[in-house]
Enzyme design. Structure first.
Site, PDB file in Angstrom:
ATOM      1  N   HIS A  79     -90.190 -73.716  67.855  1.00  0.00           N
ATOM      2  CA  HIS A  79     -89.265 -72.513  67.022  1.00  0.00           C
ATOM      3  C   HIS A  79     -90.528 -71.451  66.563  1.00  0.00           C
ATOM      4  O   HIS A  79     -91.624 -71.903  66.873  1.00  0.00           O
ATOM      5  CB  HIS A  79     -89.068 -73.145  66.286  1.00  0.00           C
ATOM      6  CG  HIS A  79     -88.242 -74.199  66.632  1.00  0.00           C
ATOM      7  ND1 HIS A  79     -87.171 -74.320  65.240  1.00  0.00           N
ATOM      8  CD2 HIS A  79     -87.503 -74.640  67.638  1.00  0.00           C
ATOM      9  CE1 HIS A  79     -85.896 -74.846  66.043  1.00  0.00           C
ATOM     10  NE2 HIS A  79     -86.528 -75.144  67.269  1.00  0.00           N
ATOM     11  N   GLU A  81     -91.639 -70.183  64.456  1.00  0.00           N
ATOM     12  CA  GLU A  81     -91.813 -70.428  62.830  1.00  0.00           C
ATOM     13  C   GLU A  81     -93.199 -70.906  63.593  1.00  0.00           C
ATOM     14  O   GLU A  81     -94.718 -71.033  63.025  1.00  0.00           O
ATOM     15  CB  GLU A  81     -91.565 -70.725  61.530  1.00  0.00           C
ATOM     16  CG  GLU A  81     -90.181 -70.225  61.234  1.00  0.00           C
ATOM     17  CD  GLU A  81     -88.763 -70.479  61.749  1.00  0.00           C
ATOM     18  OE1 GLU A  81     -89.147 -71.037  63.375  1.00  0.00           O
ATOM     19  OE2 GLU A  81     -88.081 -70.855  61.992  1.00  0.00           O
ATOM     20  N   CYS A 104     -85.905 -74.557  60.320  1.00  0.00           N
ATOM     21  CA  CYS A 104     -85.599 -75.601  60.746  1.00  0.00           C
ATOM     22  C   CYS A 104     -85.969 -76.553  59.202  1.00  0.00           C
ATOM     23  O   CYS A 104     -86.753 -75.887  58.462  1.00  0.00           O
ATOM     24  CB  CYS A 104     -85.428 -76.103  61.799  1.00  0.00           C
ATOM     25  SG  CYS A 104     -87.048 -76.436  62.793  1.00  0.00           S
TER      26      CYS A 104
END
Ligand SMILES: Nc1nc(=O)n([C@H]2C[C@H](O)[C@@H](COP(=O)(O)O)O2)cc1CO
Ligand SMILES: [Zn+2]
Length: 159
Positions: A79, A81, A104
């Site tokens: 992801h 991030e 998430c």
């Protein structure tokens, strides 16, 4: 006397702009996410976007969303991030994460553990998912503030 120009972008628009620009590097055909981490001195200390791990061929791993779990992108994709955190340099304590999509639960854990204290997000399209609920629960407990990005600016880049 000429004064300064007034239509400059805000800090939040600047950093969210970099997050959105970073998302343009994503090969994901369905959801492109970018992230930008800024320290308490307004210095960018990490950027990232969603993609497969280094060395894993974008053309060999699947981009599917459905089917056997191992034949979808989900077990493989990093992801935005997480990539921004892993790519970062320096201390993230007290930093702000600008991200195109609300984190998430897996990234929420990494965000908290890295010392990031504020999350500014653009889309919240999975807000009713269990993952988003778990993220909010952890952020609330850990004292990580999260806020929806608000702006009426349109930024166009033409090369
Ligand atoms: N916060 C996030 N950051 C991300 O980088 N992603 C990535 C993982 C996938 O590559 C894509 C989501 O795919 P889809 O389920 O919308 O087709 O976005 C997903 C989320 C959502 O929690
Ligand atoms: Zn995540």
């Amino acid at each position: 006397m000429t004064g300064k120009r007034n239509d400059y972008i805000s800090w939040d628009e600047y950093f969210m702009g970099i997050a959105v620009l970073s998302s343009k590097r994503s090969k994901d055909p369905n959801t492109q996410v970018g992230a930008c981490i800024v320290n308490d001195q307004k210095i960018i200390v990490g950027v990232g976007y969603n993609g497969f791990p280094i060395g894993c061929d974008d053309d060999k791993l699947p981009w599917d969303r459905e089917g056997d779990w191992c034949d979808t992108k989900y077990p493989y994709v990093c992801h935005a991030e997480l990539n921004a955190i892993l790519n970062s340099h320096g201390n993230l304590h007290g930093a702000t994460l600008y991200v195109a999509l609300f984190p998430c639960n897996e990234c929420a854990k990494a965000i908290i553990q890295s010392g990031i204290k504020r999350v500014v997000y653009l889309s919240d399209k999975y807000r009713d998912s269990d993952s988003s609920k778990a993220s909010r629960r952890m952020f609330d407990d850990a004292g990580v503030r999260y806020e929806h990005f608000e702006s009426d600016k349109e930024i166009v880049i033409k090369f």
